[in-house]
Design an enzyme around this catalytic site. Sequence first.
Site, PDB file in Angstrom:
ATOM      1  N   GLY A  80      33.617  38.869  24.761  1.00  0.00           N
ATOM      2  CA  GLY A  80      34.625  39.264  25.215  1.00  0.00           C
ATOM      3  C   GLY A  80      34.643  39.646  26.658  1.00  0.00           C
ATOM      4  O   GLY A  80      35.651  39.523  27.675  1.00  0.00           O
ATOM      5  N   GLY A 120      36.425  42.330  18.151  1.00  0.00           N
ATOM      6  CA  GLY A 120      35.594  40.993  18.425  1.00  0.00           C
ATOM      7  C   GLY A 120      34.719  41.039  19.260  1.00  0.00           C
ATOM      8  O   GLY A 120      34.145  42.254  19.773  1.00  0.00           O
ATOM      9  N   SER A 121      33.467  40.380  19.684  1.00  0.00           N
ATOM     10  CA  SER A 121      32.247  40.409  19.790  1.00  0.00           C
ATOM     11  C   SER A 121      32.322  41.251  21.179  1.00  0.00           C
ATOM     12  O   SER A 121      33.282  40.922  22.286  1.00  0.00           O
ATOM     13  CB  SER A 121      31.404  38.380  20.461  1.00  0.00           C
ATOM     14  OG  SER A 121      30.913  38.958  21.263  1.00  0.00           O
ATOM     15  N   SER A 122      31.594  41.769  21.689  1.00  0.00           N
ATOM     16  CA  SER A 122      30.915  42.361  22.900  1.00  0.00           C
ATOM     17  C   SER A 122      30.920  41.809  24.535  1.00  0.00           C
ATOM     18  O   SER A 122      31.703  41.524  25.543  1.00  0.00           O
ATOM     19  CB  SER A 122      30.136  43.191  23.175  1.00  0.00           C
ATOM     20  OG  SER A 122      28.919  42.660  23.048  1.00  0.00           O
TER      21      SER A 122
END
Lengths: 128, 384
Positions: A61, A57-59
Amino acid sequence: MKVLVSGKVQGIVLKSKDSINFLGTVDKKTGIISDKNHDLFEKSLKDTILVFPSGIGSSVGAYTIYSIKTNNTAPLAMICKKADLTVATGCALANIPLIIISDEEFSSIESGMNMSLDTDSTDPLHYP
Amino acid sequence: MKLTREEESALKGEQGETMQMAYRILVATGEATDAEKLIPIEWTHLAGVNYNTIGDAGEEFLSGISKNARVKVKTTLNPMGFDIDNVSNYNLDENFISKQLSIRKSYETMGVIPSFSCIPYEIFDIPKNGTQVAFAESNAAIHANSYDNLKTNKESAFSALASAITGKSPYSSLRKEDTPNITIRMNVKNPNELTYGMLGFFAGKVGDTSVNISGLGEMDNRQCKAMCGGMGTSGTCAKFIFGDGDSDCEKIDFDEKELQNIHDDLNTAEKGDIITLGSPQLGLDEISDLVGKLKGRSFKKRCMVFTPRTIKEQARKIGYTNELERAGCEILSDCCTCLTPLISKDSVDAVTTNSIKGAFYLKNSNGVDVNLKSLSQIIEDETR
Protein backbone atom coordinates in the site's frame (compact mmCIF):
# COMPACT_ATOMS: atom_id res chain seq x y z
CA MET A 1 2.97 14.14 19.25
CA LYS A 2 5.49 12.44 16.99
CA VAL A 3 6.78 13.62 13.61
CA LEU A 4 7.33 10.74 11.16
CA VAL A 5 7.75 12.83 8.01
CA SER A 6 8.35 16.56 8.36
CA GLY A 7 6.93 19.44 6.35
CA LYS A 8 4.79 22.58 6.33
CA VAL A 9 1.33 22.86 4.73
CA GLN A 10 -2.06 24.55 5.03
CA GLY A 11 -5.39 23.05 3.96
CA ILE A 12 -8.85 21.73 4.78
CA VAL A 13 -9.24 18.65 6.99
CA LEU A 14 -10.83 15.45 5.67
CA LYS A 15 -11.39 13.16 8.63
CA SER A 16 -12.22 9.45 8.61
CA LYS A 17 -13.33 7.36 11.56
CA ASP A 18 -12.28 4.23 9.65
CA SER A 19 -8.71 3.08 9.15
CA ILE A 20 -7.48 3.11 5.55
CA ASN A 21 -6.11 0.20 3.54
CA PHE A 22 -4.33 2.08 0.77
CA LEU A 23 -3.78 -1.01 -1.37
CA GLY A 24 -7.43 -1.98 -1.65
CA THR A 25 -9.54 1.10 -1.10
CA VAL A 26 -7.83 4.09 -2.72
CA ASP A 27 -7.83 4.60 -6.51
CA LYS A 28 -4.19 5.23 -7.33
CA LYS A 29 -4.97 7.56 -10.26
CA THR A 30 -7.81 9.67 -8.87
CA GLY A 31 -7.09 9.49 -5.14
CA ILE A 32 -10.76 8.67 -4.55
CA ILE A 33 -11.88 6.12 -1.94
CA SER A 34 -13.46 3.26 -3.84
CA ASP A 35 -14.63 0.99 -0.99
CA LYS A 36 -18.36 1.47 -0.50
CA ASN A 37 -18.12 0.31 3.10
CA HIS A 38 -15.66 3.07 3.97
CA ASP A 39 -16.94 6.26 5.58
CA LEU A 40 -14.99 8.32 3.00
CA PHE A 41 -16.54 6.42 0.05
CA GLU A 42 -16.34 8.50 -3.16
CA LYS A 43 -14.44 11.29 -1.39
CA SER A 44 -11.21 12.57 -2.96
CA LEU A 45 -8.05 12.74 -0.86
CA LYS A 46 -6.50 15.33 -3.19
CA ASP A 47 -5.04 18.37 -1.42
CA THR A 48 -6.70 17.54 1.91
CA ILE A 49 -5.18 17.22 5.33
CA LEU A 50 -6.18 13.60 5.83
CA VAL A 51 -6.93 12.66 9.42
CA PHE A 52 -7.58 8.94 10.16
CA PRO A 53 -6.88 6.42 12.94
CA SER A 54 -4.15 4.44 11.13
CA GLY A 55 -3.26 2.51 8.01
CA ILE A 56 -4.01 -1.20 7.72
CA GLY A 57 -3.25 -3.98 5.23
CA SER A 58 -0.38 -4.92 2.94
CA SER A 59 2.85 -2.94 3.03
CA VAL A 60 2.60 -2.69 -0.78
CA GLY A 61 0.00 0.00 0.00
CA ALA A 62 2.98 2.34 0.43
CA TYR A 63 3.32 2.29 -3.36
CA THR A 64 -0.29 3.50 -3.66
CA ILE A 65 0.59 6.56 -1.57
CA TYR A 66 3.58 7.14 -3.84
CA SER A 67 1.34 6.73 -6.93
CA ILE A 68 -1.30 9.26 -5.84
CA LYS A 69 1.46 11.74 -5.11
CA THR A 70 2.91 11.20 -8.60
CA ASN A 71 -0.60 11.66 -10.07
CA ASN A 72 -1.17 14.89 -8.08
CA THR A 73 -4.13 13.40 -6.23
CA ALA A 74 -2.49 12.91 -2.83
CA PRO A 75 -3.31 14.59 0.47
CA LEU A 76 -1.15 17.58 1.52
CA ALA A 77 -0.45 15.88 4.85
CA MET A 78 -1.62 12.93 6.95
CA ILE A 79 -2.38 12.80 10.65
CA CYS A 80 -2.93 9.50 12.49
CA LYS A 81 -3.55 8.25 16.03
CA LYS A 82 -1.37 5.20 15.61
CA ALA A 83 1.85 4.77 13.61
CA ASP A 84 1.90 1.94 11.10
CA LEU A 85 4.72 1.03 8.74
CA THR A 86 2.69 1.13 5.52
CA VAL A 87 1.59 4.74 5.91
CA ALA A 88 4.94 5.74 7.43
CA THR A 89 6.96 4.38 4.50
CA GLY A 90 4.37 5.53 1.94
CA CYS A 91 4.50 9.11 3.21
CA ALA A 92 8.29 8.92 3.38
CA LEU A 93 8.49 7.72 -0.24
CA ALA A 94 6.10 10.43 -1.41
CA ASN A 95 7.39 13.18 0.89
CA ILE A 96 3.99 13.80 2.47
CA PRO A 97 4.21 15.21 6.02
CA LEU A 98 2.95 12.68 8.61
CA ILE A 99 2.41 13.17 12.32
CA ILE A 100 0.99 11.00 15.10
CA ILE A 101 -1.22 12.75 17.66
CA SER A 102 -2.94 11.83 20.93
CA ASP A 103 -6.49 10.46 21.16
CA GLU A 104 -7.75 13.75 22.66
CA GLU A 105 -6.26 15.85 19.91
CA PHE A 106 -7.59 13.40 17.34
CA SER A 107 -11.15 13.75 18.66
CA SER A 108 -10.94 17.54 18.61
CA ILE A 109 -10.32 17.66 14.84
CA GLU A 110 -13.28 17.71 12.45
CA SER A 111 -13.74 17.54 8.69
CA GLY A 112 -13.91 20.96 7.03
CA MET A 113 -11.58 22.70 9.50
CA ASN A 114 -8.93 24.96 8.01
CA MET A 115 -5.60 23.77 9.43
CA SER A 116 -1.96 24.76 9.14
CA LEU A 117 0.75 22.27 9.99
CA ASP A 118 4.43 23.01 10.55
CA THR A 119 6.44 20.12 11.96
CA ASP A 120 9.44 22.35 12.75
CA SER A 121 7.35 24.53 15.09
CA THR A 122 7.06 23.68 18.80
CA ASP A 123 3.30 23.96 18.34
CA PRO A 124 2.78 22.32 14.92
CA LEU A 125 -1.05 22.48 14.53
CA HIS A 126 -2.95 25.75 14.03
CA TYR A 127 -6.48 26.61 13.01
CA PRO A 128 -6.29 30.04 11.34
CA MET B 1 15.27 9.95 17.07
CA LYS B 2 18.81 11.30 17.37
CA LEU B 3 20.59 11.73 14.05
CA THR B 4 24.26 12.44 13.42
CA ARG B 5 25.21 15.62 11.58
CA GLU B 6 25.75 13.66 8.39
CA GLU B 7 22.37 11.93 8.68
CA GLU B 8 20.67 15.31 9.27
CA SER B 9 22.36 16.71 6.19
CA ALA B 10 21.16 13.76 4.07
CA LEU B 11 17.63 14.17 5.42
CA LYS B 12 17.68 17.83 4.38
CA GLY B 13 18.58 16.81 0.84
CA GLU B 14 22.19 17.93 0.85
CA GLN B 15 23.29 14.53 -0.53
CA GLY B 16 20.70 14.37 -3.30
CA GLU B 17 17.05 13.38 -3.59
CA THR B 18 17.55 9.62 -3.42
CA MET B 19 19.54 9.82 -0.19
CA GLN B 20 16.95 12.22 1.20
CA MET B 21 14.14 9.78 0.44
CA ALA B 22 16.09 6.85 1.90
CA TYR B 23 16.66 8.76 5.15
CA ARG B 24 13.00 9.85 5.24
CA ILE B 25 12.06 6.14 5.13
CA LEU B 26 14.54 5.22 7.89
CA VAL B 27 13.40 8.08 10.13
CA ALA B 28 9.68 7.37 9.57
CA THR B 29 10.24 3.65 10.23
CA GLY B 30 12.46 4.37 13.23
CA GLU B 31 9.96 6.77 14.80
CA ALA B 32 7.14 4.30 14.18
CA THR B 33 9.09 1.51 15.92
CA ASP B 34 10.52 3.61 18.79
CA ALA B 35 14.14 3.45 17.69
CA GLU B 36 16.37 6.11 19.24
CA LYS B 37 19.02 6.15 16.52
CA LEU B 38 20.29 4.61 13.29
CA ILE B 39 23.09 2.05 13.31
CA PRO B 40 25.33 0.69 10.54
CA ILE B 41 24.38 -2.66 9.01
CA GLU B 42 26.60 -4.97 6.93
CA TRP B 43 24.16 -6.85 4.73
CA THR B 44 20.67 -6.17 3.42
CA HIS B 45 18.27 -8.62 1.83
CA LEU B 46 15.53 -7.01 -0.24
CA ALA B 47 11.93 -8.05 -0.84
CA GLY B 48 9.60 -6.40 -3.34
CA VAL B 49 10.94 -8.12 -6.45
CA ASN B 50 8.04 -10.17 -7.83
CA TYR B 51 5.94 -8.17 -10.34
CA ASN B 52 2.99 -10.21 -9.06
CA THR B 53 3.22 -8.37 -5.73
CA ILE B 54 4.64 -4.89 -6.45
CA GLY B 55 2.77 -4.27 -9.72
CA ASP B 56 3.17 -1.29 -12.03
CA ALA B 57 3.65 1.19 -9.18
CA GLY B 58 6.61 -0.80 -7.89
CA GLU B 59 8.10 -1.32 -11.33
CA GLU B 60 7.91 2.41 -12.13
CA PHE B 61 9.27 3.43 -8.75
CA LEU B 62 12.30 1.10 -9.03
CA SER B 63 12.99 2.15 -12.60
CA GLY B 64 12.97 5.78 -11.44
CA ILE B 65 15.27 5.43 -8.45
CA SER B 66 17.69 3.07 -10.21
CA LYS B 67 18.88 6.05 -12.25
CA ASN B 68 20.65 7.42 -9.17
CA ALA B 69 20.47 4.96 -6.28
CA ARG B 70 23.41 2.62 -5.63
CA VAL B 71 23.66 0.14 -2.77
CA LYS B 72 26.30 0.83 -0.14
CA VAL B 73 26.52 -2.61 1.47
CA LYS B 74 26.26 -6.22 0.31
CA THR B 75 22.66 -6.55 -0.89
CA THR B 76 20.88 -9.75 -1.91
CA LEU B 77 17.46 -10.22 -3.45
CA ASN B 78 14.24 -12.18 -2.93
CA PRO B 79 12.72 -14.40 -5.66
CA MET B 80 10.95 -12.91 -8.67
CA GLY B 81 8.01 -14.31 -10.64
CA PHE B 82 9.60 -16.93 -12.90
CA ASP B 83 12.71 -18.81 -14.07
CA ILE B 84 13.75 -17.30 -17.41
CA ASP B 85 15.09 -20.71 -18.55
CA ASN B 86 11.65 -22.31 -18.63
CA VAL B 87 9.16 -19.42 -18.44
CA SER B 88 7.83 -20.35 -21.91
CA ASN B 89 6.31 -23.52 -20.38
CA TYR B 90 4.07 -21.58 -18.03
CA ASN B 91 1.73 -19.42 -20.07
CA LEU B 92 2.78 -16.06 -18.63
CA ASP B 93 1.80 -13.04 -20.69
CA GLU B 94 4.36 -10.82 -22.41
CA ASN B 95 3.53 -7.84 -20.22
CA PHE B 96 4.35 -9.77 -17.04
CA ILE B 97 7.66 -10.96 -18.45
CA SER B 98 8.80 -7.55 -19.68
CA LYS B 99 7.78 -5.77 -16.44
CA GLN B 100 9.56 -8.45 -14.39
CA LEU B 101 12.71 -8.09 -16.49
CA SER B 102 12.57 -4.32 -16.00
CA ILE B 103 12.44 -4.84 -12.21
CA ARG B 104 15.40 -7.21 -12.46
CA LYS B 105 17.34 -4.64 -14.45
CA SER B 106 16.59 -1.84 -11.97
CA TYR B 107 17.94 -3.89 -9.06
CA GLU B 108 21.04 -4.92 -11.02
CA THR B 109 21.67 -1.29 -11.99
CA MET B 110 21.60 -0.37 -8.30
CA GLY B 111 24.32 -2.95 -7.63
CA VAL B 112 22.18 -5.65 -6.00
CA ILE B 113 23.39 -9.27 -6.24
CA PRO B 114 20.66 -10.96 -8.33
CA SER B 115 20.34 -13.99 -6.04
CA PHE B 116 16.52 -14.27 -6.38
CA SER B 117 16.37 -16.42 -3.27
CA CYS B 118 14.40 -16.39 -0.02
CA ILE B 119 17.11 -18.44 1.75
CA PRO B 120 20.12 -16.07 1.77
CA TYR B 121 21.21 -17.79 5.01
CA GLU B 122 21.87 -21.00 3.06
CA ILE B 123 23.60 -19.67 -0.03
CA PHE B 124 25.83 -16.91 1.40
CA ASP B 125 28.44 -17.06 4.16
CA ILE B 126 27.05 -16.05 7.53
CA PRO B 127 28.98 -13.12 9.09
CA LYS B 128 30.33 -13.31 12.62
CA ASN B 129 28.03 -13.56 15.66
CA GLY B 130 26.00 -10.47 16.47
CA THR B 131 26.44 -8.79 13.08
CA GLN B 132 23.69 -6.27 12.31
CA VAL B 133 21.90 -6.97 9.02
CA ALA B 134 18.59 -5.84 7.49
CA PHE B 135 16.48 -8.66 6.04
CA ALA B 136 13.08 -7.92 4.54
CA GLU B 137 12.07 -11.50 3.71
CA SER B 138 10.25 -12.71 6.80
CA ASN B 139 11.49 -16.31 6.94
CA ALA B 140 15.05 -15.07 6.41
CA ALA B 141 14.77 -12.42 9.13
CA ILE B 142 13.47 -15.03 11.59
CA HIS B 143 16.15 -17.54 10.58
CA ALA B 144 18.87 -14.88 10.91
CA ASN B 145 17.71 -13.85 14.40
CA SER B 146 16.95 -17.36 15.68
CA TYR B 147 19.57 -19.65 14.13
CA ASP B 148 22.36 -17.58 12.59
CA ASN B 149 23.25 -15.25 15.50
CA LEU B 150 22.57 -12.20 13.36
CA LYS B 151 20.40 -9.23 14.30
CA THR B 152 17.69 -7.74 12.13
CA ASN B 153 14.36 -6.00 12.43
CA LYS B 154 11.54 -7.60 10.49
CA GLU B 155 12.15 -5.04 7.77
CA SER B 156 9.64 -3.86 5.19
CA ALA B 157 10.61 -3.88 1.51
CA PHE B 158 11.08 -0.11 1.80
CA SER B 159 13.12 0.05 4.99
CA ALA B 160 15.44 -2.67 3.65
CA LEU B 161 15.90 -0.76 0.39
CA ALA B 162 16.64 2.43 2.32
CA SER B 163 19.14 0.46 4.42
CA ALA B 164 20.84 -0.85 1.27
CA ILE B 165 21.26 2.69 -0.07
CA THR B 166 22.42 4.25 3.21
CA GLY B 167 24.08 1.30 4.98
CA LYS B 168 22.00 2.08 8.10
CA SER B 169 18.91 0.81 9.88
CA PRO B 170 16.76 1.92 12.84
CA TYR B 171 17.91 0.56 16.19
CA SER B 172 14.57 -1.08 17.11
CA SER B 173 13.66 -3.78 19.63
CA LEU B 174 14.95 -6.89 17.86
CA ARG B 175 18.42 -5.38 17.56
CA LYS B 176 18.54 -5.03 21.34
CA GLU B 177 18.11 -7.70 24.01
CA ASP B 178 14.46 -8.55 23.60
CA THR B 179 12.59 -10.31 26.42
CA PRO B 180 9.51 -12.13 25.15
CA ASN B 181 6.40 -12.08 27.34
CA ILE B 182 5.22 -15.45 26.11
CA THR B 183 6.55 -19.02 26.06
CA ILE B 184 5.12 -21.64 23.72
CA ARG B 185 5.47 -25.22 24.93
CA MET B 186 5.71 -27.68 22.06
CA ASN B 187 3.47 -30.58 23.05
CA VAL B 188 2.95 -32.53 19.85
CA LYS B 189 4.57 -35.95 19.56
CA ASN B 190 6.46 -37.18 16.48
CA PRO B 191 6.51 -33.88 14.63
CA ASN B 192 7.42 -33.63 10.95
CA GLU B 193 8.10 -30.46 8.92
CA LEU B 194 4.35 -29.76 8.59
CA THR B 195 4.00 -29.82 12.38
CA TYR B 196 6.87 -27.35 12.73
CA GLY B 197 5.39 -25.13 10.03
CA MET B 198 2.13 -25.02 11.95
CA LEU B 199 3.98 -24.44 15.23
CA GLY B 200 5.63 -21.41 13.59
CA PHE B 201 2.29 -20.23 12.23
CA PHE B 202 0.82 -20.50 15.75
CA ALA B 203 3.81 -18.65 17.26
CA GLY B 204 3.41 -15.80 14.77
CA LYS B 205 -0.21 -15.37 15.84
CA VAL B 206 0.41 -15.25 19.58
CA GLY B 207 3.86 -13.61 19.66
CA ASP B 208 4.67 -9.91 19.56
CA THR B 209 8.26 -9.25 18.43
CA SER B 210 9.83 -12.46 19.79
CA VAL B 211 8.71 -15.68 21.52
CA ASN B 212 10.30 -18.26 23.78
CA ILE B 213 9.80 -21.79 22.61
CA SER B 214 10.38 -24.94 24.68
CA GLY B 215 10.04 -28.69 24.26
CA LEU B 216 11.76 -28.91 20.89
CA GLY B 217 13.83 -32.00 20.14
CA GLU B 218 16.51 -32.33 17.48
CA MET B 219 15.34 -30.60 14.31
CA ASP B 220 16.69 -30.96 10.80
CA ASN B 221 17.21 -28.07 8.42
CA ARG B 222 13.92 -28.63 6.65
CA GLN B 223 12.02 -28.45 9.93
CA CYS B 224 13.83 -25.27 11.05
CA LYS B 225 13.04 -23.57 7.76
CA ALA B 226 9.41 -24.69 7.94
CA MET B 227 9.07 -23.14 11.40
CA CYS B 228 10.57 -19.82 10.24
CA GLY B 229 8.39 -19.78 7.12
CA GLY B 230 5.26 -20.50 9.16
CA MET B 231 5.92 -17.75 11.66
CA GLY B 232 6.72 -15.14 9.01
CA THR B 233 3.36 -15.81 7.39
CA SER B 234 1.05 -15.17 10.32
CA GLY B 235 2.35 -12.11 12.13
CA THR B 236 5.10 -9.62 12.83
CA CYS B 237 7.04 -11.75 15.31
CA ALA B 238 10.63 -12.25 14.09
CA LYS B 239 12.64 -14.25 16.61
CA PHE B 240 12.52 -17.62 18.38
CA ILE B 241 14.39 -17.80 21.66
CA PHE B 242 14.88 -21.45 22.59
CA GLY B 243 14.07 -22.21 26.24
CA ASP B 244 11.43 -21.84 28.94
CA GLY B 245 11.79 -18.08 29.47
CA ASP B 246 11.28 -16.31 32.80
CA SER B 247 8.99 -17.87 35.38
CA ASP B 248 6.55 -14.94 35.10
CA CYS B 249 6.30 -15.41 31.35
CA GLU B 250 2.87 -16.46 30.11
CA LYS B 251 2.92 -20.14 29.04
CA ILE B 252 0.87 -21.45 26.13
CA ASP B 253 0.74 -25.06 24.95
CA PHE B 254 0.92 -26.01 21.31
CA ASP B 255 -0.92 -29.33 21.38
CA GLU B 256 -2.85 -31.67 19.07
CA LYS B 257 -5.91 -29.42 19.30
CA GLU B 258 -4.08 -26.24 18.17
CA LEU B 259 -2.39 -28.28 15.47
CA GLN B 260 -5.74 -29.54 14.22
CA ASN B 261 -7.23 -26.02 14.20
CA ILE B 262 -4.47 -24.63 12.00
CA HIS B 263 -4.52 -27.71 9.79
CA ASP B 264 -8.29 -27.34 9.27
CA ASP B 265 -7.81 -23.66 8.38
CA LEU B 266 -5.09 -24.22 5.81
CA ASN B 267 -5.92 -27.66 4.40
CA THR B 268 -8.87 -27.13 2.08
CA ALA B 269 -8.62 -30.08 -0.32
CA GLU B 270 -8.33 -33.87 -0.09
CA LYS B 271 -5.95 -34.05 -3.03
CA GLY B 272 -4.00 -31.74 -5.34
CA ASP B 273 -3.67 -31.55 -9.12
CA ILE B 274 0.01 -30.66 -8.84
CA ILE B 275 2.67 -30.76 -6.12
CA THR B 276 4.98 -27.92 -5.09
CA LEU B 277 8.09 -28.30 -2.94
CA GLY B 278 9.78 -25.16 -1.69
CA SER B 279 8.65 -22.18 0.26
CA PRO B 280 11.20 -21.45 1.53
CA GLN B 281 13.21 -22.63 -1.51
CA LEU B 282 15.03 -25.96 -1.10
CA GLY B 283 18.69 -26.02 -0.13
CA LEU B 284 21.24 -28.56 -1.32
CA ASP B 285 20.71 -30.93 1.61
CA GLU B 286 16.97 -31.00 0.94
CA ILE B 287 17.58 -31.64 -2.77
CA SER B 288 19.96 -34.45 -1.86
CA ASP B 289 17.41 -35.95 0.54
CA LEU B 290 14.68 -35.69 -2.12
CA VAL B 291 16.88 -37.49 -4.65
CA GLY B 292 17.39 -40.28 -2.10
CA LYS B 293 13.66 -40.59 -1.41
CA LEU B 294 12.89 -40.70 -5.16
CA LYS B 295 15.32 -43.58 -5.97
CA GLY B 296 13.45 -45.89 -8.32
CA ARG B 297 10.23 -43.87 -8.10
CA SER B 298 8.56 -41.19 -10.17
CA PHE B 299 5.76 -38.70 -9.61
CA LYS B 300 2.30 -39.55 -10.88
CA LYS B 301 1.52 -35.86 -11.41
CA ARG B 302 3.40 -32.62 -12.00
CA CYS B 303 5.80 -31.68 -9.22
CA MET B 304 7.36 -28.19 -9.15
CA VAL B 305 10.62 -27.95 -7.16
CA PHE B 306 11.81 -24.43 -6.23
CA THR B 307 15.49 -23.86 -5.47
CA PRO B 308 17.96 -20.97 -5.83
CA ARG B 309 19.96 -20.79 -9.07
CA THR B 310 23.28 -21.39 -7.28
CA ILE B 311 21.90 -24.55 -5.66
CA LYS B 312 20.50 -25.73 -8.99
CA GLU B 313 23.98 -25.34 -10.51
CA GLN B 314 25.59 -27.32 -7.69
CA ALA B 315 22.86 -29.96 -7.99
CA ARG B 316 23.48 -30.19 -11.71
CA LYS B 317 27.20 -30.87 -11.19
CA ILE B 318 26.49 -33.62 -8.67
CA GLY B 319 23.90 -35.16 -11.00
CA TYR B 320 20.88 -34.44 -8.80
CA THR B 321 18.96 -32.41 -11.38
CA ASN B 322 19.07 -35.35 -13.83
CA GLU B 323 17.71 -37.62 -11.12
CA LEU B 324 14.92 -35.20 -10.22
CA GLU B 325 13.94 -34.64 -13.84
CA ARG B 326 13.90 -38.38 -14.42
CA ALA B 327 11.42 -38.65 -11.53
CA GLY B 328 9.19 -36.05 -13.21
CA CYS B 329 10.16 -32.91 -11.26
CA GLU B 330 10.15 -29.47 -12.88
CA ILE B 331 13.07 -27.57 -11.33
CA LEU B 332 12.58 -23.82 -11.07
CA SER B 333 15.17 -21.22 -10.03
CA ASP B 334 14.78 -17.53 -9.19
CA CYS B 335 11.15 -17.95 -8.03
CA CYS B 336 9.15 -19.74 -5.34
CA THR B 337 5.72 -21.22 -4.48
CA CYS B 338 4.96 -18.16 -2.41
CA LEU B 339 3.13 -15.59 -4.59
CA THR B 340 4.00 -17.41 -7.80
CA PRO B 341 2.17 -16.29 -10.97
CA LEU B 342 2.88 -19.75 -12.43
CA ILE B 343 -0.05 -21.43 -10.69
CA SER B 344 -3.47 -20.04 -11.48
CA LYS B 345 -6.96 -21.14 -10.57
CA ASP B 346 -7.84 -21.22 -14.27
CA SER B 347 -5.80 -24.37 -14.71
CA VAL B 348 -5.41 -25.78 -11.20
CA ASP B 349 -8.05 -26.45 -8.54
CA ALA B 350 -5.79 -27.60 -5.74
CA VAL B 351 -2.09 -27.92 -4.91
CA THR B 352 -0.42 -30.48 -2.67
CA THR B 353 2.46 -29.05 -0.62
CA ASN B 354 4.37 -29.53 2.64
CA SER B 355 4.79 -25.77 3.10
CA ILE B 356 2.59 -23.82 5.50
CA LYS B 357 3.84 -20.57 4.05
CA GLY B 358 3.13 -21.80 0.53
CA ALA B 359 -0.32 -23.02 1.59
CA PHE B 360 -1.28 -19.64 3.04
CA TYR B 361 -0.35 -17.68 -0.08
CA LEU B 362 -1.65 -20.25 -2.57
CA LYS B 363 -5.02 -20.01 -0.86
CA ASN B 364 -5.12 -16.26 -0.25
CA SER B 365 -3.31 -14.85 -3.29
CA ASN B 366 -3.66 -17.49 -6.00
CA GLY B 367 -7.13 -18.53 -4.88
CA VAL B 368 -6.45 -22.26 -5.23
CA ASP B 369 -7.23 -24.94 -2.65
CA VAL B 370 -4.45 -26.63 -0.74
CA ASN B 371 -3.81 -30.21 0.30
CA LEU B 372 -1.19 -30.35 3.08
CA LYS B 373 1.08 -33.38 3.35
CA SER B 374 4.53 -34.02 4.72
CA LEU B 375 7.24 -34.84 2.19
CA SER B 376 7.30 -38.52 3.24
CA GLN B 377 3.54 -38.73 2.75
CA ILE B 378 3.82 -36.99 -0.63
CA ILE B 379 6.41 -39.54 -1.76
CA GLU B 380 4.25 -42.41 -0.51
CA ASP B 381 0.99 -41.19 -2.08
CA GLU B 382 2.09 -39.37 -5.20
CA THR B 383 4.90 -41.51 -6.65
CA ARG B 384 5.19 -45.04 -7.91
